[in-house]
Write a protein that holds these residues in place. Structure first.
Motif, PDB file in Angstrom:
ATOM      1  N   TYR A 119      31.859  41.424  59.202  1.00 34.90           N
ATOM      2  CA  TYR A 119      33.296  41.870  58.455  1.00 34.90           C
ATOM      3  C   TYR A 119      33.849  42.519  59.194  1.00 34.90           C
ATOM      4  O   TYR A 119      35.434  42.593  59.458  1.00 34.90           O
ATOM      5  CB  TYR A 119      32.436  42.835  57.300  1.00 34.90           C
ATOM      6  CG  TYR A 119      34.087  43.357  56.592  1.00 34.90           C
ATOM      7  CD1 TYR A 119      34.783  42.385  55.533  1.00 34.90           C
ATOM      8  CD2 TYR A 119      34.341  44.895  56.483  1.00 34.90           C
ATOM      9  CE1 TYR A 119      35.446  43.386  55.303  1.00 34.90           C
ATOM     10  CE2 TYR A 119      34.985  45.168  55.948  1.00 34.90           C
ATOM     11  CZ  TYR A 119      36.034  44.473  55.068  1.00 34.90           C
ATOM     12  OH  TYR A 119      37.783  45.239  54.119  1.00 34.90           O
ATOM     13  N   TYR A 122      35.702  40.563  61.701  1.00 32.65           N
ATOM     14  CA  TYR A 122      36.964  39.554  61.039  1.00 32.65           C
ATOM     15  C   TYR A 122      37.842  40.970  60.921  1.00 32.65           C
ATOM     16  O   TYR A 122      38.880  39.840  61.483  1.00 32.65           O
ATOM     17  CB  TYR A 122      36.163  38.926  59.558  1.00 32.65           C
ATOM     18  CG  TYR A 122      37.010  39.472  58.764  1.00 32.65           C
ATOM     19  CD1 TYR A 122      37.779  37.724  58.739  1.00 32.65           C
ATOM     20  CD2 TYR A 122      37.495  38.986  58.154  1.00 32.65           C
ATOM     21  CE1 TYR A 122      38.933  36.732  58.617  1.00 32.65           C
ATOM     22  CE2 TYR A 122      39.150  38.655  56.856  1.00 32.65           C
ATOM     23  CZ  TYR A 122      39.079  37.796  57.059  1.00 32.65           C
ATOM     24  OH  TYR A 122      39.846  37.363  56.320  1.00 32.65           O
ATOM     25  N   THR A 215      33.496  34.444  57.678  1.00 30.66           N
ATOM     26  CA  THR A 215      34.203  35.027  58.908  1.00 30.66           C
ATOM     27  C   THR A 215      34.386  33.999  59.976  1.00 30.66           C
ATOM     28  O   THR A 215      35.152  34.744  60.832  1.00 30.66           O
ATOM     29  CB  THR A 215      33.308  36.424  58.880  1.00 30.66           C
ATOM     30  OG1 THR A 215      32.341  36.342  58.796  1.00 30.66           O
ATOM     31  CG2 THR A 215      33.331  37.355  57.062  1.00 30.66           C
ATOM     32  N   TYR A 216      33.156  33.835  60.289  1.00 29.97           N
ATOM     33  CA  TYR A 216      32.984  33.249  61.433  1.00 29.97           C
ATOM     34  C   TYR A 216      34.082  31.859  62.084  1.00 29.97           C
ATOM     35  O   TYR A 216      34.700  31.508  62.456  1.00 29.97           O
ATOM     36  CB  TYR A 216      31.425  32.994  62.017  1.00 29.97           C
ATOM     37  CG  TYR A 216      31.080  34.293  62.390  1.00 29.97           C
ATOM     38  CD1 TYR A 216      31.361  35.011  63.634  1.00 29.97           C
ATOM     39  CD2 TYR A 216      30.208  34.685  61.649  1.00 29.97           C
ATOM     40  CE1 TYR A 216      30.415  35.790  63.989  1.00 29.97           C
ATOM     41  CE2 TYR A 216      29.629  36.388  62.250  1.00 29.97           C
ATOM     42  CZ  TYR A 216      29.769  36.751  63.996  1.00 29.97           C
ATOM     43  OH  TYR A 216      29.446  37.253  64.094  1.00 29.97           O
ATOM     44  N   GLN A 218      37.184  31.469  60.300  1.00 32.87           N
ATOM     45  CA  GLN A 218      38.492  32.120  60.467  1.00 32.87           C
ATOM     46  C   GLN A 218      38.610  32.972  61.978  1.00 32.87           C
ATOM     47  O   GLN A 218      39.499  32.351  62.735  1.00 32.87           O
ATOM     48  CB  GLN A 218      38.315  34.113  59.467  1.00 32.87           C
ATOM     49  CG  GLN A 218      38.494  32.902  58.103  1.00 32.87           C
ATOM     50  CD  GLN A 218      39.121  32.414  57.311  1.00 32.87           C
ATOM     51  OE1 GLN A 218      40.691  32.296  57.903  1.00 32.87           O
ATOM     52  NE2 GLN A 218      39.383  30.952  57.446  1.00 32.87           N
TER      53      GLN A 218
END
Length: 323
Positions: A119, A122, A215-216, A218
């Motif tokens: 997080y 991100y 997240t990864y 993105q």
């Protein structure tokens, strides 16, 4: 009238059955592994705590990873080393419960910490202009507190449900203690325990894997859109190592959980995978996040040179002066 329940406080563990020639190499491997895990993670903790320049969100979240590694290793290795050295296959029930509790705290805490780190990355990569606004000290403390409280509450409830049940067996099928092996000693209806255990695994996996996947993806999109080659390479390197650690822990942990549900699997393979979860991630984490992170690596070298080596040199000079 005989008591149908075995209330003895001593449990018998499944030993390693090592030959005389293997005892010393196994003892040496276990001892060295524990020393490497202990000192590498301790140095990483001290480096982050001592250096105020590392008191940033990413490193404050990372600080929880070596703490959990130390909890897991310290719950696992001393008992294993004692078992190898003395060929002792007995353990107090209270000690077994404590070992299982801290091993589960290590596993759950590591997964939640890696999720929090994803997080943080991100926000840093996908929303760099909002990073300082979002990742404030108060938000970081809430995030870290949430990781610890959720882990302690969920694992605590798991063991409360376990301890309410009577035991009628005293022989473990494992070389160390965890919730499934302790549950096998129970002679009562374990439906609630099984349902809660499955719910806990499912919800933690959905949250952790969902967060990591989102997240990864993105981050990957943001890296390909970025025009800066150095920024893209640095972000990809950071995320690749983070993802490798997470996948290693997930694969080992999930296989261990699934192996308890498969009756035909080899007990030796189950024990090997279970012990690998407690050996390899705590060994690799400080190396990956310590030596591969330039800022931490420089601070570790500085810490060793200025805090540890000068003390040894001073001690040597004082000893020479006294003689």
């Amino acid at each position: 009238m005989n008591n149908p329940y075995n209330t003895t406080s001593v449990l018998v563990l499944h030993g390693f059955d090592l030959s005389t020639e293997i005892v010393f190499p196994a003892f040496l491997f276990a001892t060295l592994s524990y020393m490497i895990i202990f000192f590498c993670n301790l140095i990483l903790i001290l480096t982050i705590v001592v250096n105020k320049s590392l008191h940033h969100p990413m490193y404050l979240i990372l600080l929880n990873l070596p703490i959990h590694d130390l909890i897991g290793a310290s719950a696992f290795f001393p008992q294993i080393i004692k078992e190898i050295l003395t060929d002792s296959r007995t353990m107090q029930y209270s000690t077994c419960v404590a070992q299982a509790f801290f091993i589960h705290i290590y596993a759950g805490g590591t997964v939640f910490t890696l999720t929090a780190m994803a997080y943080d990355r991100y926000i840093a990569i996908c929303h760099p202009l909002k990073y300082n606004t979002v990742m404030t000290n108060a938000h970081i403390m809430r995030l870290i507190t949430g990781v610890w409280v959720s882990n302690l509450v969920t694992i605590g409830l798991l063991f409360i449900l376990l301890l309410r049940l009577p035991r009628c067996r005293s022989q473990l099928t494992h070389s160390y203690c965890d919730n499934p092996s302790l549950l096998s000693l129970v002679c009562a209806d374990t439906t609630i325990n099984n349902l809660y255990g499955l719910f806990l695994v499912a919800i933690s996996q959905v949250i952790a894997n969902g967060m990591i996947l989102y997240t990864y993806l993105q981050i990957l999109v943001a890296c390909f859109r970025s025009k800066g080659t150095d920024t893209k390479a640095k972000a990809m390197q950071t995320c690749a190592t983070h993802l490798a650690v997470f996948l290693l822990l997930e694969c080992l942990g999930l296989f261990t959980i699934i192996s308890y549900r498969i009756k035909n699997i080899s007990p030796q393979l189950r024990r090997f995978i279970g012990m690998s979860t407690l050996i390899f991630p705590p060994t690799l984490n400080p190396i990956i996040y310590g030596l591969r992170t330039q800022e931490i690596r420089e601070k570790i070298v500085h810490f060793i040179r200025n805090k540890i080596l000068p003390a040894q040199c001073t001690g040597g000079f004082l000893q020479q002066a006294q003689t």
